[in-house]
Design an enzyme around this catalytic site. Sequence first.
Site, PDB file in Angstrom:
ATOM      1  N   ALA A 124       0.797  -1.095  -0.127  1.00  0.00           N
ATOM      2  CA  ALA A 124       0.089   0.016  -0.008  1.00  0.00           C
ATOM      3  C   ALA A 124       0.980   1.444   0.064  1.00  0.00           C
ATOM      4  O   ALA A 124       1.380   1.638   0.994  1.00  0.00           O
ATOM      5  CB  ALA A 124      -0.995  -0.051   1.487  1.00  0.00           C
ATOM      6  N   SER A 132       2.805   8.917  -7.764  1.00  0.00           N
ATOM      7  CA  SER A 132       4.133   8.735  -8.192  1.00  0.00           C
ATOM      8  C   SER A 132       5.077   9.334  -7.051  1.00  0.00           C
ATOM      9  O   SER A 132       6.194   9.092  -6.946  1.00  0.00           O
ATOM     10  CB  SER A 132       4.370   9.315  -9.705  1.00  0.00           C
ATOM     11  N   PHE A 156      -6.364   2.251  -4.687  1.00  0.00           N
ATOM     12  CA  PHE A 156      -5.715   1.603  -5.906  1.00  0.00           C
ATOM     13  C   PHE A 156      -4.928   0.202  -5.417  1.00  0.00           C
ATOM     14  O   PHE A 156      -3.735  -0.102  -5.934  1.00  0.00           O
ATOM     15  CB  PHE A 156      -4.870   2.535  -6.881  1.00  0.00           C
ATOM     16  N   GLU A 242      10.033  -4.815  -9.300  1.00  0.00           N
ATOM     17  CA  GLU A 242       8.555  -4.741  -9.812  1.00  0.00           C
ATOM     18  C   GLU A 242       8.338  -4.409 -11.260  1.00  0.00           C
ATOM     19  O   GLU A 242       7.419  -4.844 -11.762  1.00  0.00           O
ATOM     20  CB  GLU A 242       8.111  -3.243  -9.068  1.00  0.00           C
ATOM     21  N   ARG A 243       9.539  -3.385 -11.818  1.00  0.00           N
ATOM     22  CA  ARG A 243       9.157  -3.075 -13.115  1.00  0.00           C
ATOM     23  C   ARG A 243       9.611  -4.055 -14.209  1.00  0.00           C
ATOM     24  O   ARG A 243       9.165  -4.363 -15.211  1.00  0.00           O
ATOM     25  CB  ARG A 243       9.980  -1.848 -13.275  1.00  0.00           C
TER      26      ARG A 243
END
Length: 380
Positions: A124, A132, A156, A242-243
């Site tokens: 979270a 961002s 989200f 993560e990317r």
Amino acid sequence: MPGHSEDHELYQTMISRALKQEISPDYDAWEAAGAMPKSIWQTLGAAGLLGVDMPERYGGAGARFEVCQLVIEEIARQGFGGLCASYNIHANIVMPYILHIGTAAQQQQWLPSMIRGQTVGAIAMTESGAGSDLAAIRTSAKRTHDGWLINGAKVFITNGLHADVVIVCAKTAPNAGAKGVSLFLVDGSLAGFSRGQGIDKIGQHSSDTAELFFTDLLVPHDALLGEEGKGFAYLMQELPRERLGVAAQAMGATEGALALTLDYVQERKAFDQRVSDFQNTRFKLAEAKAQLEMARVYLNHCIDSYNREAMTSTEAAILKLQLTEMQCKITDECLQLFGGYGYTQAYPISRFYVDARVQTIYAGTSEIMKEVIARSLLGK
């Protein structure tokens, strides 16, 4: 992927078979319902798909990092975009955070049950006024005699409805900017933790996305993940992985969309010839294949860099930018080749299309990726 071998092919076959057996029969119903059953996590755990690169001492397979990315690719390739987003958070983000930053006690408390699928993970970060710009988060955590008192809200949050453990980003030093951010492992069953209704999205319907609320939520002192004030540094440390996961999803989904399109254009006829016989169709397919091949090379390069602990934030930004933008562009052109049928839910290409759109938004928008790349060029 790097290290392509017989083991790689065995993993891919196992992953594909498990997904077709356990996910495919019910996925359309989950999409229609806008949610997956929470029991699917234990199904994935029993199939050996959770924590594949986690240490064996916690119940993982001890496989290489790229095997986890292979699972992500295969889920996406089969058109399960909602599941893929949820899986990426649980297995490719939350578990590595705990492994890399957590104490031995925290690892033992959470990782075995996450690998079995009995515990679902979420992270979270995003707030209504801080997407961002993580330094602008307002959720606070104050140290008390009894523990940390957390107040605030997040939005989200993927896996928000199912999550049993949530990595919460909170300000422990309100006036210290990025240096005032800390991370906490929050048990979702604690008093003061509540969830909003699931957020209705245009795509990835089966992935639960929710608001989370923390009202005088008291967590023990040992819920702090890593050191106080180093949360932002940890987030930057883990962002490349993560990317990479988002890029692997883009690669698999784009290949899946192209495979559907290749089958369709060779069957569908217009003006007494197959759609595949038109030069425009052949050129569009050729361009898509060329882009995918180039993307694969860079993805493999980044996986190799990650394995050598040499992957930079700039490389991660380039990868995420290029592959997610490619996914949206190629999927859009594939849908176009389906004509009117592509705009109907009867054809899976439409799900590939709507599921793709968020890829250029989460894990850092394309605009933020360009800023990261530009700063590496200009030194700002």
